[in-house]
Write an enzyme that holds these catalytic residues in place. Structure first.
Site, PDB file in Angstrom:
ATOM      1  N   GLY A  30      54.500 -95.447   4.609  1.00 25.17           N
ATOM      2  CA  GLY A  30      55.640 -95.573   5.511  1.00 25.17           C
ATOM      3  C   GLY A  30      55.708 -96.844   6.319  1.00 25.17           C
ATOM      4  O   GLY A  30      56.244 -96.853   7.427  1.00 25.17           O
ATOM      5  N   ALA A  31      55.202 -97.955   5.766  1.00 21.16           N
ATOM      6  CA  ALA A  31      55.133 -99.202   6.538  1.00 21.16           C
ATOM      7  C   ALA A  31      56.344-100.102   6.311  1.00 21.16           C
ATOM      8  O   ALA A  31      56.220-101.325   6.235  1.00 21.16           O
ATOM      9  CB  ALA A  31      53.854 -99.955   6.190  1.00 21.16           C
ATOM     10  N   SER A 166      53.598 -85.313  16.036  1.00 19.88           N
ATOM     11  CA  SER A 166      54.369 -85.599  17.246  1.00 19.88           C
ATOM     12  C   SER A 166      54.291 -84.382  18.144  1.00 19.88           C
ATOM     13  O   SER A 166      53.759 -83.337  17.759  1.00 19.88           O
ATOM     14  CB  SER A 166      55.838 -85.907  16.919  1.00 19.88           C
ATOM     15  OG  SER A 166      56.554 -84.707  16.678  1.00 19.88           O
ATOM     16  N   TYR A 193      61.247 -79.434  11.420  1.00 22.58           N
ATOM     17  CA  TYR A 193      60.458 -80.573  11.886  1.00 22.58           C
ATOM     18  C   TYR A 193      59.172 -80.088  12.551  1.00 22.58           C
ATOM     19  O   TYR A 193      58.079 -80.614  12.270  1.00 22.58           O
ATOM     20  CB  TYR A 193      61.288 -81.397  12.875  1.00 22.58           C
ATOM     21  CG  TYR A 193      60.567 -82.607  13.425  1.00 22.58           C
ATOM     22  CD1 TYR A 193      60.197 -83.661  12.600  1.00 22.58           C
ATOM     23  CD2 TYR A 193      60.258 -82.686  14.789  1.00 22.58           C
ATOM     24  CE1 TYR A 193      59.536 -84.771  13.102  1.00 22.58           C
ATOM     25  CE2 TYR A 193      59.598 -83.790  15.296  1.00 22.58           C
ATOM     26  CZ  TYR A 193      59.239 -84.833  14.453  1.00 22.58           C
ATOM     27  OH  TYR A 193      58.571 -85.930  14.963  1.00 22.58           O
TER      28      TYR A 193
END
Length: 326
Positions: A30-31, A166, A193
């Site tokens: 995911g960079a 998160s 999520y």
């Protein structure tokens, strides 16, 4: 560690951990530009890692990140790995490529940072709810398929797996009896999520339990609220729905307006997790926030329960159709 906090930057942590970063092989998912993973890559590049592998769907986007790295660290080697976490076939091909690297016998750090957030119900190529499939199952399968590059039988080559979660993990436990939301009929974007972020934390626990004896450290990281591409695509109605759910759950963390971090502040905890000595030993498997290891008593029970971690591991194996680990 006590001097670190909300305002700590990735560059500050990297400077402290410079000797640990030097020479390491780091694989990052995911960079793409405007991501915390890209910021993480830029910060470590200034301290002479041996190789940075940028894994993602878009070669063009990852080449942009590689070009930024080249500007600040011309001598650091980078490599692109095609990886679509929403497709088990793609993941298996990517893992096969990694396992075939003849010039890389060991990956020191795997940063599982890619992810999606909220949005309408969607499925991966394999019929899995997209957030659970991408944020958790994709990383679960990929990590396990390249495990021989992460650990050795005698544990002589230490490694770390960092799973980015998160505070959204507080929104939902794992829906073990209906993880796919009845194919969308029972779907709520924030429950989806939350389930995926809880899964990131339980996956870290399970990895630590299985592979600590082989030199693997795995932790989960909440980077904070940052205005990345994920946040930018979230509408006012989405935020209103989130606050309504949080209020019904009694979650104080969501009642006030978010205090946003810069990209440098956001990537700091990822860097801390990947290279600082504080996460080793008794802190293996833990949850980190603001460059601090959070006491289990302060973590909601469903995101740290060892029985749930084991249950999730078995469920994940069932879904991907393959068993892993000792």
């Amino acid at each position: 560690m006590s001097s670190f906090g909300f305002d700590t930057t990735a560059d500050e942590v990297a400077s402290i951990c410079s000797s640990t970063i030097r020479g390491k092989t780091v694989l990052i998912t995911g960079a793409s530009p405007n991501s915390l993973a890209a910021e993480f890559a830029l910060s470590i590049s200034k301290h002479a890692p041996g190789l940075i592998i940028l894994a993602g769907r878009s070669a063009a986007k990852n080449e942009q990140t590689a070009a930024e790295i080249k500007k600040v660290a011309p001598d650091v080697s980078t490599r692109f790995l095609q990886l679509d976490l929403g497709s088990m076939a793609s993941i298996r091909e990517s893992a096969k490529e990694v396992n075939g690297y003849t010039d890389v016998d060991h990956i020191d750090v795997l940063m599982n940072s890619a992810g999606i957030m909220a949005g309408p119900y969607a499925q991966t190529a394999d019929g899995i709810e997209a957030q659970f499939g991408t944020n958790h199952l994709g990383h679960f399968l990929f990590t396990n398929l390249i495990m021989d590059k992460l650990v050795s039988a005698d544990g002589s080559k230490p490694s770390r797996v960092v799973n980015v979660t998160s505070m959204g993990h507080q929104l939902s436990p794992i829906r073990f009896q209906d993880w796919n939301f009845d194919d969308g009929k029972a779907y709520d974007q924030w429950f989806g999520y939350g389930q995926s972020k809880t899964a990131n934390m339980l996956f870290s626990r399970a990895l630590a339990a299985r592979y600590a004896s082989k030199g693997l450290t795995s932790v989960s990281v909440h980077p904070g609220a940052i205005l990345t591409n994920l946040v930018g695509s979230t509408t006012d109605d989405d935020w209103a729905a989130l606050k309504k759910i949080a209020h019904s759950h009694g979650l104080a963390d969501f009642k006030a307006e978010f205090k946003f971090k810069t990209f440098q502040q956001g990537a700091a905890t990822q860097l801390f997790a990947a290279f600082h000595d504080s996460v080793l030993g008794e802190n293996n498997g833990k949850y980190l926030f603001d460059c601090q290891v959070i006491d289990d008593e302060s973590v909601i029970s469903w995101a740290r329960d060892p029985i749930d971690a084991e249950h999730l591991w078995r469920l994940s194996e069932e879904i991907v159709g393959q068993q892993f680990g000792p």
